[in-house]
Design a protein around this motif. Structure first.
Motif, PDB file in Angstrom:
ATOM      1  N   VAL B  97       0.873  -1.170   0.000  1.00 17.55           N
ATOM      2  CA  VAL B  97       0.000   0.000   0.000  1.00 17.55           C
ATOM      3  C   VAL B  97       0.911   1.221   0.000  1.00 17.55           C
ATOM      4  O   VAL B  97       1.899   1.264   0.731  1.00 17.55           O
ATOM      5  CB  VAL B  97      -0.894   0.016   1.261  1.00 17.55           C
ATOM      6  N   PHE B  98       0.556   2.207  -0.829  1.00 22.98           N
ATOM      7  CA  PHE B  98       1.476   3.337  -1.011  1.00 22.98           C
ATOM      8  C   PHE B  98       0.996   4.599  -0.315  1.00 22.98           C
ATOM      9  O   PHE B  98      -0.123   4.690   0.183  1.00 22.98           O
ATOM     10  CB  PHE B  98       1.688   3.608  -2.498  1.00 22.98           C
ATOM     11  N   GLN B  99       1.880   5.575  -0.393  1.00 18.23           N
ATOM     12  CA  GLN B  99       1.646   6.804   0.356  1.00 18.23           C
ATOM     13  C   GLN B  99       0.420   7.589  -0.101  1.00 18.23           C
ATOM     14  O   GLN B  99      -0.417   7.953   0.704  1.00 18.23           O
ATOM     15  CB  GLN B  99       2.889   7.695   0.238  1.00 18.23           C
ATOM     16  N   ASP B 100       0.344   7.855  -1.410  1.00 16.28           N
ATOM     17  CA  ASP B 100      -0.682   8.787  -1.859  1.00 16.28           C
ATOM     18  C   ASP B 100      -1.838   8.061  -2.536  1.00 16.28           C
ATOM     19  O   ASP B 100      -1.752   7.705  -3.701  1.00 16.28           O
ATOM     20  CB  ASP B 100      -0.065   9.804  -2.830  1.00 16.28           C
ATOM     21  N   PRO B 101      -2.940   7.839  -1.822  1.00 14.26           N
ATOM     22  CA  PRO B 101      -4.053   7.092  -2.435  1.00 14.26           C
ATOM     23  C   PRO B 101      -4.698   7.868  -3.572  1.00 14.26           C
ATOM     24  O   PRO B 101      -5.398   7.299  -4.390  1.00 14.26           O
ATOM     25  CB  PRO B 101      -5.030   6.903  -1.280  1.00 14.26           C
ATOM     26  N   MET B 102      -4.462   9.190  -3.640  1.00 19.56           N
ATOM     27  CA  MET B 102      -5.091   9.966  -4.699  1.00 19.56           C
ATOM     28  C   MET B 102      -4.512   9.591  -6.065  1.00 19.56           C
ATOM     29  O   MET B 102      -5.185   9.705  -7.081  1.00 19.56           O
ATOM     30  CB  MET B 102      -4.891  11.476  -4.485  1.00 19.56           C
ATOM     31  N   THR B 103      -3.264   9.187  -6.100  1.00 16.03           N
ATOM     32  CA  THR B 103      -2.630   8.905  -7.390  1.00 16.03           C
ATOM     33  C   THR B 103      -2.276   7.429  -7.570  1.00 16.03           C
ATOM     34  O   THR B 103      -1.757   7.044  -8.599  1.00 16.03           O
ATOM     35  CB  THR B 103      -1.333   9.727  -7.539  1.00 16.03           C
ATOM     36  N   SER B 104      -2.552   6.616  -6.556  1.00 12.40           N
ATOM     37  CA  SER B 104      -2.109   5.217  -6.637  1.00 12.40           C
ATOM     38  C   SER B 104      -3.082   4.313  -7.378  1.00 12.40           C
ATOM     39  O   SER B 104      -2.743   3.188  -7.717  1.00 12.40           O
ATOM     40  CB  SER B 104      -1.868   4.652  -5.237  1.00 12.40           C
ATOM     41  N   LEU B 105      -4.307   4.792  -7.591  1.00 17.05           N
ATOM     42  CA  LEU B 105      -5.265   3.989  -8.345  1.00 17.05           C
ATOM     43  C   LEU B 105      -5.350   4.562  -9.761  1.00 17.05           C
ATOM     44  O   LEU B 105      -5.246   5.774  -9.949  1.00 17.05           O
ATOM     45  CB  LEU B 105      -6.636   4.051  -7.678  1.00 17.05           C
ATOM     46  N   HIS B 106      -5.567   3.676 -10.733  1.00 17.03           N
ATOM     47  CA  HIS B 106      -5.617   4.132 -12.120  1.00 17.03           C
ATOM     48  C   HIS B 106      -6.899   4.932 -12.351  1.00 17.03           C
ATOM     49  O   HIS B 106      -7.993   4.433 -12.116  1.00 17.03           O
ATOM     50  CB  HIS B 106      -5.573   2.939 -13.067  1.00 17.03           C
ATOM     51  N   PRO B 107      -6.780   6.185 -12.821  1.00 16.45           N
ATOM     52  CA  PRO B 107      -7.977   7.032 -12.926  1.00 16.45           C
ATOM     53  C   PRO B 107      -8.981   6.561 -13.970  1.00 16.45           C
ATOM     54  O   PRO B 107     -10.132   6.964 -13.932  1.00 16.45           O
ATOM     55  CB  PRO B 107      -7.406   8.401 -13.313  1.00 16.45           C
ATOM     56  N   TYR B 108      -8.568   5.713 -14.918  1.00 19.80           N
ATOM     57  CA  TYR B 108      -9.463   5.340 -16.012  1.00 19.80           C
ATOM     58  C   TYR B 108     -10.182   4.010 -15.799  1.00 19.80           C
ATOM     59  O   TYR B 108     -10.969   3.616 -16.645  1.00 19.80           O
ATOM     60  CB  TYR B 108      -8.688   5.260 -17.342  1.00 19.80           C
ATOM     61  N   TYR B 109      -9.859   3.302 -14.725  1.00 19.89           N
ATOM     62  CA  TYR B 109     -10.527   2.017 -14.519  1.00 19.89           C
ATOM     63  C   TYR B 109     -11.348   2.032 -13.234  1.00 19.89           C
ATOM     64  O   TYR B 109     -10.981   2.684 -12.264  1.00 19.89           O
ATOM     65  CB  TYR B 109      -9.497   0.882 -14.463  1.00 19.89           C
ATOM     66  N   LYS B 110     -12.443   1.288 -13.251  1.00 19.50           N
ATOM     67  CA  LYS B 110     -13.292   1.201 -12.067  1.00 19.50           C
ATOM     68  C   LYS B 110     -12.536   0.510 -10.937  1.00 19.50           C
ATOM     69  O   LYS B 110     -11.704  -0.383 -11.181  1.00 19.50           O
ATOM     70  CB  LYS B 110     -14.552   0.406 -12.404  1.00 19.50           C
ATOM     71  N   VAL B 111     -12.856   0.912  -9.713  1.00 18.86           N
ATOM     72  CA  VAL B 111     -12.127   0.379  -8.559  1.00 18.86           C
ATOM     73  C   VAL B 111     -12.252  -1.141  -8.482  1.00 18.86           C
ATOM     74  O   VAL B 111     -11.261  -1.854  -8.297  1.00 18.86           O
ATOM     75  CB  VAL B 111     -12.643   1.040  -7.264  1.00 18.86           C
ATOM     76  N   GLY B 112     -13.492  -1.642  -8.677  1.00 20.08           N
ATOM     77  CA  GLY B 112     -13.705  -3.088  -8.612  1.00 20.08           C
ATOM     78  C   GLY B 112     -12.885  -3.818  -9.665  1.00 20.08           C
ATOM     79  O   GLY B 112     -12.300  -4.869  -9.401  1.00 20.08           O
ATOM     80  N   THR B 113     -12.814  -3.230 -10.854  1.00 12.41           N
ATOM     81  CA  THR B 113     -12.046  -3.841 -11.949  1.00 12.41           C
ATOM     82  C   THR B 113     -10.568  -3.918 -11.591  1.00 12.41           C
ATOM     83  O   THR B 113      -9.898  -4.911 -11.896  1.00 12.41           O
ATOM     84  CB  THR B 113     -12.204  -2.988 -13.228  1.00 12.41           C
ATOM     85  N   GLN B 114     -10.087  -2.874 -10.945  1.00 13.90           N
ATOM     86  CA  GLN B 114      -8.664  -2.856 -10.591  1.00 13.90           C
ATOM     87  C   GLN B 114      -8.333  -3.917  -9.555  1.00 13.90           C
ATOM     88  O   GLN B 114      -7.271  -4.535  -9.607  1.00 13.90           O
ATOM     89  CB  GLN B 114      -8.263  -1.463 -10.080  1.00 13.90           C
ATOM     90  N   ILE B 115      -9.248  -4.127  -8.605  1.00 16.38           N
ATOM     91  CA  ILE B 115      -9.005  -5.164  -7.596  1.00 16.38           C
ATOM     92  C   ILE B 115      -9.133  -6.541  -8.252  1.00 16.38           C
ATOM     93  O   ILE B 115      -8.311  -7.430  -8.036  1.00 16.38           O
ATOM     94  CB  ILE B 115      -9.982  -5.007  -6.418  1.00 16.38           C
TER      95      ILE B 115
END
Lengths: 328, 343
Positions: B97-115
């Motif tokens: 798990v990284f420091q900045d959650p604002m930039t650690s997830l891909h902005p173009y994919y749904k959260v569920g899809t990323q998991i």
């Protein structure tokens, strides 16, 4: 999403309106020389000029003239490029007829070149980005520098000189020269390879720009935190680059492509002239050279219309590609 | 306890050659992480905390770094493992798990899809099942209406929820080890507490070992069982939380503890550590801390102090004899109290 599109459409209508007012003022109210005199031709009597003025409706109130002119911008049967205004006074053909007859050539040129520069520029950009500072990267960026620096008219003549003139001289199988012979339709011309050189020449500078843009975007994206997250998930590097990296890096490239294509559909003047292709660009140049005001106004309106439509398409694509846009 | 040992790092060195010289980001560090335990890693910026664990995760570019030593995980040395095998461990055996959650997830994919993507990378199962599992994980980390939330994009999440989603992703494959690199630094204080509480709870539920990298000693005190203090790419002290906080042995640890505010000492001035952390290219000879150390003596600028237990109950790297350490620390403590009394 819906509100976003409505807002964008209204904005683009505003742009079209501004373009129409400016074009109207420049060509009708501030012409270099009296349009009636130009329409009537040289060595004419005052009466003939007056008659032309009446025929062109130049004695009508300004708002009547503007309405007649602005109708030409509205894509409605009978309105778009209406013959009352957009009627060439050099060869006495409706501008609409000329443009619609020439647009297939321009579309063929623009779309073929577009496909070429995407297929060349993007892969070069990707390779340059993921093999940064390698020999391939250096070669790719050298190509980009050349492509950006080489002017299209020079490149076109160079291609014709080497692949047509010199090859012909040496007895090698040479590329088809410039122009489309009479009697050959567009489809046959494409099959005969008459568009290959124009495509390459027109695509080269764009390919150079696109490879630089792809490279820069991808390098920037690969440094993002979410790429680190993708790697931390255990994804293969290939998937990290092609799914997570390119998705973000290519979004601005796609929108840029829409704009460039829209611009070229208004006529690729230089390429069409160098290769003597009967497209909208060639018509534009002739109209300017002969001071054929209705024709110049027509192609201006037509090009503005295409650019605006391309803008709208780009906005829709952007919203489809970037989920953050849909809600803003 | 060796059976509980998840991760054993032996004399790890990570050096980056740059145009300015060799950056010794990590310079000989050894420690272990046990199952069901939280190791707090503290140190200033540039002390090598993140690089150490990025190296363990295999997230640094091996071509650009000289890496030496051993990283034993499940009995195998990760540093000698080929990339494609390492990838099977990344995300699967250990999550990060990284420091900045604002930039650690891909902005173009749904959260569920990323998991779900993380799950599908390591498990052979239908997409729907992976998606269901992703929703379950969102539920586990305390995201309400997980099925609807899974269909949303990261920008529709708050910072705290994004970090919860990151934790869900990191734990979705039941890893043995969870590495959290400053997971709360970018969050509000109230959200910080919730995230730390969540990590603590999940550590029990999932029976994982946790590494918590932070520069916040308060956070370490609240959640860690063991503490490693890092300085200039080395560990200077490792011990249980109580030992390090109540009985610190290294002058750098003393300085760190004195530089944090205490509720019971309202009004006293904090004592900063004099000087700046050294450049990792020109690390001072001998003990890297000696230019800033008020207690330096004869060998400090010549010999690198060994990282051993000198009788204080836990390993540390300082030349001072143990009796001197105890005396100096009690004097500093007394000084701190008298300053408090005077204020």
């Amino acid at each position: 999403m819906g509100r976003y599109l409505i807002r964008r459409t209204l904005f683009l209508i505003l742009v079209l309106w501004i373009v129409s007012v400016l074009t109207f003022l420049i060509f009708v109210k501030l012409p270099a020389g009296d349009p009636a005199r130009r329409a009537a031709g040289t060595r004419t009597t005052e009466a003939q000029v007056e008659e032309a003025r009446e025929r062109l409706g130049l004695n009508d109130p300004i708002w009547v003239q503007y309405t007649r002119f602005a109708k030409g911008l509205v894509p409605w049967p009978g309105w778009f490029l209406n013959e009352q205004v957009y009627y060439s006074f050099k060869n006495f053909v409706p501008v609409k007829e000329e443009i619609f007859g020439r647009i297939p050539v321009t579309i063929t040129l623009a779309v073929g070149a577009g496909a070429t520069w995407l297929l060349v520029g993007i892969p070069i950009g990707i390779i340059s980005a993921i093999r940064r500072r390698s020999l391939a990267d250096r070669a790719g960026m050298l190509f980009a520098l050349f492509g950006v620096s080489a002017p299209v008219f020079w490149l076109g003549l160079l291609f014709l000189y080497i692949f047509w003139f010199k090859f012909q001289q040496m007895g090698w199988p040479h590329a088809p020269g410039s122009g489309i012979p009479t009697g050959e339709n567009l489809f046959e011309a494409v099959l005969a390879g008459r568009f290959v050189m124009p495509w390459i020449v027109l695509a080269l500078s764009f390919a150079a720009l696109y490879s630089r843009m792809t490279r820069g975007n991808l390098i920037e994206t690969m440094g993002e935190d979410y790429i680190r997250t993708a790697r931390a998930k255990g994804l293969s590097e290939r998937r990290v680059i092609f799914k997570h990296g390119l998705r973000a890096a290519l979004t601005p490239v796609v929108t840029m492509f829409g704009m460039d294509l829209g611009l070229l559909l208004g006529g690729a003047i230089i390429t069409e002239t160098v290769f003597n292709l009967p497209g909208v660009g060639q018509y534009t140049l002739n109209a300017i050279k002969t001071s054929d005001f209705p024709a110049v106004m027509g192609v201006t309106v037509f090009a503005a219309f295409f650019v605006v439509v391309a803008n709208l398409v780009v906005d829709v694509m952007y919203a489809a590609l970037d989920p953050r846009v849909r809600y803003s | 306890m060796p059976s509980d040992c998840l991760l054993e790092v032996k004399d790890l060195k990570v050096h980056f050659p740059t145009d300015d010289g060799l950056v010794k980001a990590v310079d000989g560090i050894s420690f272990t992480v046990d199952r069901g335990q939280t190791l707090g890693v503290v140190g200033e910026s540039g002390s090598g905390k993140s690089v150490t664990f990025m190296t363990i995760m295999g997230l640094i570019n091996r071509k650009k770094a000289h890496v030496e030593g051993e990283v034993l995980f499940g009995g195998r040395d990760l540093l000698k493992m080929p990339e494609d095998e390492l990838r099977k461990i990344r995300g699967n055996g250990m999550g990060m798990v990284f420091q900045d959650p604002m930039t650690s997830l891909h902005p173009y994919y749904k959260v569920g899809t990323q998991i779900a993507e993380a799950i599908l990378t390591h498990r052979d199962m239908p997409k729907e099942e992976a998606h269901k599992k992703a929703c379950e994980m969102l539920d586990v980390v305390g995201i309400p209406q997980p099925a609807e939330r899974a269909k949303q994009y990261p920008h529709e999440y708050s910072g705290g929820m994004r970090q919860r989603a990151m934790i869900a992703m990191a734990l979705s494959l039941n890893p043995d080890l969870l590495i959290a690199d400053e997971p709360t630094t970018a969050l509000d204080v109230t959200v910080q507490a919730q995230i730390l509480e969540l990590i603590g709870r999940l550590k029990e539920d999932f029976n994982v070992g946790v590494v918590l990298i932070t520069h916040d000693l308060g956070v370490v005190h609240d959640v860690a069982q063991r503490v490693m203090v890092m300085y200039a790419g080395r560990a200077v002290e490792i011990g249980s939380r109580d030992e390090v906080f109540n009985n610190p042995l290294h002058p750098y640890a003393w300085g760190l503890l004195e530089s944090i505010p205490h509720v019971d000492q309202k009004g006293t001035r904090l004592v900063p550590i004099e000087g700046l952390p050294p450049s990792l290219i020109f690390v001072p000879p001998g003990c890297p801390f000696h230019p800033r150390c008020p207690h330096r003596f004869e060998p400090c600028d010549k010999e690198i102090p060994a990282f051993i237990d000198r009788g204080g109950g836990h390993p540390e790297a300082c030349h001072l004899p143990i009796e001197d350490k105890r005396r100096i620390y009690s004097e500093r403590e007394a000084g701190r109290r008298s300053r408090k009394a005077a204020s």
